[in-house]
Design an enzyme around this catalytic site. Structure first.
Site, PDB file in Angstrom:
ATOM      1  N   ASP A  56      36.416  33.839  33.005  1.00 25.11           N
ATOM      2  CA  ASP A  56      36.324  34.818  31.923  1.00 25.11           C
ATOM      3  C   ASP A  56      37.532  35.749  31.904  1.00 25.11           C
ATOM      4  O   ASP A  56      38.102  36.019  30.840  1.00 25.11           O
ATOM      5  CB  ASP A  56      35.037  35.629  32.065  1.00 25.11           C
ATOM      6  CG  ASP A  56      34.902  36.670  30.972  1.00 25.11           C
ATOM      7  OD1 ASP A  56      34.984  36.302  29.781  1.00 25.11           O
ATOM      8  OD2 ASP A  56      34.735  37.859  31.303  1.00 25.11           O
ATOM      9  N   LEU A 101      11.854  29.713  38.850  1.00 24.26           N
ATOM     10  CA  LEU A 101      10.871  29.616  39.923  1.00 24.26           C
ATOM     11  C   LEU A 101      11.372  30.152  41.259  1.00 24.26           C
ATOM     12  O   LEU A 101      10.725  29.966  42.289  1.00 24.26           O
ATOM     13  CB  LEU A 101      10.389  28.168  40.067  1.00 24.26           C
ATOM     14  CG  LEU A 101       9.743  27.600  38.794  1.00 24.26           C
ATOM     15  CD1 LEU A 101       9.365  26.145  38.988  1.00 24.26           C
ATOM     16  CD2 LEU A 101       8.536  28.417  38.367  1.00 24.26           C
ATOM     17  N   CYS A 102      12.502  30.853  41.253  1.00 30.53           N
ATOM     18  CA  CYS A 102      13.008  31.478  42.475  1.00 30.53           C
ATOM     19  C   CYS A 102      12.240  32.764  42.754  1.00 30.53           C
ATOM     20  O   CYS A 102      11.921  33.515  41.837  1.00 30.53           O
ATOM     21  CB  CYS A 102      14.491  31.807  42.336  1.00 30.53           C
ATOM     22  SG  CYS A 102      15.571  30.412  42.602  1.00 30.53           S
ATOM     23  N   MET A 148      19.759  29.171  46.842  1.00 29.22           N
ATOM     24  CA  MET A 148      20.029  29.393  45.422  1.00 29.22           C
ATOM     25  C   MET A 148      20.831  30.677  45.204  1.00 29.22           C
ATOM     26  O   MET A 148      21.671  30.746  44.306  1.00 29.22           O
ATOM     27  CB  MET A 148      18.731  29.417  44.615  1.00 29.22           C
ATOM     28  CG  MET A 148      17.974  28.097  44.630  1.00 29.22           C
ATOM     29  SD  MET A 148      18.983  26.644  44.268  1.00 29.22           S
ATOM     30  CE  MET A 148      19.604  27.024  42.643  1.00 29.22           C
TER      31      MET A 148
END
Length: 156
Positions: free
Chosen positions: A125, A73-74, A110
């Site tokens: 990673d 929903l961004c 966000m």
């Protein structure tokens, strides 16, 4: 009130059509804890996969630009600045700080959180072959400026 729910409780994207365009900024951080020898390897540039900080910085920047593709929903945003800083903190951790800016109708919290998180994931990673026990922690918003709610800063 949860802004991403409509009157029937269904998920929906917030309508920002009538919101004023203002300068927005958000600052977020994350930390990666690791063995001291892992941090030494990163700092000495001896990692076989290359410059860990440079790759993590680029990953964080790319992630901020793609936040709307990751979080349903961004809003897609035209970010005007993304900075991702990485630094050794003590002998066993890397502190990541992400700053996102734009002139727009919705905040960039966000995007900053996503940048810091993905930079941390990238360090994991790249270094997991030498240190599987790394811990990503402390992902949080530090500061937010602009918009209707104004300035907010985490309490020390």
């Amino acid at each position: 009130m949860l802004t991403h729910l409509d009157s029937l409780g269904r998920a929906s994207m917030v309508d920002v059509t009538d919101k004023a365009v203002t300068a927005r900024e958000a600052v977020a951080e994350a930390r990666v804890r690791m063995l001291p020898q892992t941090l030494q390897l990163i700092q000495q540039g001896g990692h076989p996969k290359g410059d860990v900080f440079a790759v993590a910085r680029i990953a964080g920047i790319q992630a901020a630009k793609k936040t709307h593709e990751l979080i349903p929903l961004c809003h897609p945003l035209l970010l005007t600045s993304i900075k991702v800083e990485l630094q050794a903190d003590g002998e066993d951790s890397v502190l990541i700080r992400a700053v996102c800016k734009l002139a727009g109708q919705t905040g960039v919290e966000m995007e900053a959180l996503t940048a810091a998180s993905v930079a941390a994931l990238t360090i994991y990673d790249m270094c997991k072959a030498v240190d599987r026990g790394m811990v990503i922690e402390g992902v949080r918003l530090l500061e937010k400026l602009g918009g209707k709610s104004g300035h907010w800063q985490v309490q020390a």
